[in-house]
Design an enzyme around this catalytic site. Structure first.
Site, mmCIF file in Angstrom:
data_model
loop_
_atom_site.group_PDB
_atom_site.id
_atom_site.type_symbol
_atom_site.label_atom_id
_atom_site.label_comp_id
_atom_site.label_asym_id
_atom_site.label_seq_id
_atom_site.Cartn_x
_atom_site.Cartn_y
_atom_site.Cartn_z
ATOM 1 N N SER A 7 12.909 37.565 -56.349
ATOM 2 C CA SER A 7 12.483 37.407 -57.733
ATOM 3 C C SER A 7 11.861 38.699 -58.248
ATOM 4 C CB SER A 7 11.462 36.272 -57.866
ATOM 5 O OG SER A 7 11.014 36.179 -59.207
ATOM 6 N N GLU A 13 9.270 28.669 -63.320
ATOM 7 C CA GLU A 13 9.510 29.692 -64.351
ATOM 8 C C GLU A 13 10.062 29.058 -65.630
ATOM 9 O OE1 GLU A 13 12.951 32.981 -64.901
ATOM 10 O OE2 GLU A 13 11.863 33.097 -62.995
ATOM 11 N N HIS A 31 10.640 28.057 -57.425
ATOM 12 C CA HIS A 31 10.027 29.155 -58.180
ATOM 13 C C HIS A 31 10.683 29.253 -59.563
ATOM 14 C CE1 HIS A 31 10.423 33.269 -59.736
ATOM 15 N NE2 HIS A 31 9.258 33.550 -59.185
ATOM 16 N N ASN A 32 12.015 29.221 -59.596
ATOM 17 C CA ASN A 32 12.717 29.330 -60.868
ATOM 18 C C ASN A 32 12.482 28.111 -61.751
ATOM 19 O OD1 ASN A 32 13.685 31.666 -59.696
ATOM 20 N ND2 ASN A 32 15.795 31.311 -60.299
ATOM 21 N N LYS A 81 12.875 29.684 -53.630
ATOM 22 C CA LYS A 81 13.250 30.443 -54.832
ATOM 23 C C LYS A 81 13.715 29.505 -55.946
ATOM 24 C CE LYS A 81 14.305 34.077 -57.362
ATOM 25 N NZ LYS A 81 15.410 33.789 -58.212
ATOM 26 N N GLY A 95 27.700 44.800 -53.252
ATOM 27 C CA GLY A 95 27.498 44.293 -54.607
ATOM 28 C C GLY A 95 26.577 45.200 -55.391
ATOM 29 N N LEU A 96 27.143 45.985 -56.320
ATOM 30 C CA LEU A 96 26.357 46.989 -57.034
ATOM 31 C C LEU A 96 26.197 46.673 -58.516
ATOM 32 C CD1 LEU A 96 27.724 50.221 -55.314
ATOM 33 C CD2 LEU A 96 25.475 49.159 -54.988
#
Length: 477
Positions: free
Chosen positions: A131, A192, A188-189, A185, A11-12
């Site tokens: 993150s 945020e 955390h979001n 996470k 995945g780029l």
């Protein structure tokens, strides 16, 4: 024979590409794969052009064959079906003992499902929250891995090296089994979301009540970032407010349409908190404000039809007091928001038997991540003083913060309400503190009402047991 690469990344898109560059720069030979070869070519001929220890492969089979055993594969694709699809492509080329790490914003229950399914095949699955956005992925993010601990140990040398570094170590630590990493996470979001909404409300009050321009507010926010509000979000808020659009010469923030959306993590945080029975009103307010902001056409129509208070503003001599009050209200609200998020993590850890270490979580959030702030040093210290702390507000330092900032906090909420400026996250943070410090709430009447219409029973202050009353015809005063 092809050389063997220590890490593979699939995945780029921006996050995946930057993470690959970070891994290579830190000395780990890495193989990369992307579903479309055109993106792969753009990457290897562009940002990765000078990477000596990075190779791209056009097929999953070639990609997997180039990796050392046990294979360590990091998937950086869109959460949901994208992750499942990539795993399915990879599975025929893996062997027992290989490790797949999902570094996207996946729902933690999906992570637990994938771990169970892959364990049945002898494979390890590490659900990892990352993150820091694109800059963090490139130069050092905050990394929150969860899953089988022995499998994490095989990824640990890579993850701790590429993570942000603070004075007390790498901003990467094992969170716990199962979906613990993605759960941390997610919260955390959620924090945020709350933090950003609180900042936006501070901006709204100062711009609408004090009449301050974006440039003036940029200076105010930059000053705040040198004090107790020191944080990444305050820092970049100053930069956004200070940015001048080169085409018009006007502050760019004034030209941005005032509507926003929300991704899964904010919604999941609120949903999971409801399931746990943990109140997170600041995060909830931030979520619904994003949703109502998206209804721009309706809001414009409502503004023309629904009367509100006329906005008079404040005298120039009162502006500095308002600025100071807003700063105190913002800091106290942030404390309340973190208290809610950390209480949620504590409850989830107990519910799921994860053994989350809130000291470590506060430590790794100090670098790389979006909510990094000076405040986290205080939070880390609070949990060191009392590892069993039920709520951050019970810590002496934070209890003093909400007490000493309280008058300014109430003045800001009062001013905003009187003038019709919506500040739901700031008000919800204050209400949370007021509710938490109330020895008696009006839930006694609530229980009486429930018993009246549904015979739900209630408890009494003077007797043990559950009681029900036939309310109709009873003596009243």
């Amino acid at each position: 024979m092809l050389p063997k690469y220590q890490v593979g990344l699939m995945g780029l898109a921006v996050m995946g590409a930057n993470l690959a560059l970070n891994i290579e720069r830190n000395g780990f030979p890495i193989a990369v794969f992307n579903r479309t070869w055109s993106r792969t070519e753009a990457f290897i001929q562009g940002p990765a052009k000078n990477c000596k220890q990075l190779a791209a492969f056009p097929t999953v089979a070639e990609f997997a064959a180039a990796l050392e055993r046990p294979r360590r594969v990091i998937i950086m694709v869109q959460a949901g079906a994208g992750v499942d699809g990539m795993i399915q492509q990879l599975l025929p080329h893996l062997e027992p003992g290989d490790i797949i790490m999902d570094g996207g914003n996946s729902y933690f229950r999906d992570t637990e499902r994938r771990e169970r399914d892959l364990a049945a095949r002898g494979l390890h699955f590490i659900g990892t929250g990352i993150s820091g956005g694109e800059e963090g992925a490139l130069n050092g993010p905050c990394i929150m891995p969860g899953g089988p601990r022995d499998a994490y140990a095989l990824l640990e040398p890579v993850l701790t090296r590429i993570a942000a570094q603070v004075s007390d170590g790498a901003c990467c630590a094992y969170m716990g089994p199962g979906g613990a990493g993605h759960y941390v996470k997610m919260v955390h979001n959620g924090i945020e979301y709350g933090d950003i909404q609180l900042i936006c409300e501070a901006y709204a009050v100062l711009s609408q009540v004090a009449g301050m321009s974006a440039g003036e507010l940029a200076t105010v926010f930059a000053g705040w970032n040198r004090g107790e509000l020191d944080s990444y979000l305050i820092e970049i808020a100053a930069k956004v407010l200070g940015y001048v659009d080169p085409d018009t010469g006007r502050p760019l923030v004034d030209l941005i349409v005032d509507k926003a959306g929300q991704k899964g993590t904010g919604k999941w945080t609120s949903q999971e908190a409801l399931d746990l029975g943990v109140p997170i009103p600041t995060i909830d307010a931030a979520l619904w404000m994003r949703n109502i902001s998206a209804r721009k056409t309706e809001r414009v129509a409502a503004a023309a039809r629904i009367a509100g208070h006329r906005l008079d503003g404040v005298a120039s001599g009162e502006r500095q007091r308002l600025v100071d009050d807003v700063a105190q209200a913002l800091y106290a609200s942030k404390v309340a928001s973190y208290a809610q998020g950390l209480a949620m993590l504590g409850a989830a850890s107990e519910e799921n038997k994860w053994g989350l270490d809130l000291i470590e979580i506060a430590r790794i959030w100090k670098g790389g991540c979006i909510i990094r702030a000076q405040l986290l040093d205080r939070i880390q210290a609070a949990y060191r003083r009392d590892p069993q702390l039920q709520n951050l507000l019970l810590d002496p330092y934070f209890g003093e913060v909400v007490a000493s900032h309280q008058q300014a906090w109430r003045r800001v909420v009062d001013t905003a309400v009187r003038l019709g400026i919506p500040v739901p996250a700031t008000a919800a943070s204050l209400a949370y503190v007021d509710a938490y410090r109330s020895a008696r709430l009006p839930a006694n009447l609530l229980q009486g009402l429930r018993d009246f219409f549904g015979a739900h029973t209630y408890e009494r202050t003077d007797k043990e047991g559950a009681f029900h009353t036939q309310w109709e015809g009873a003596a009243t005063k």
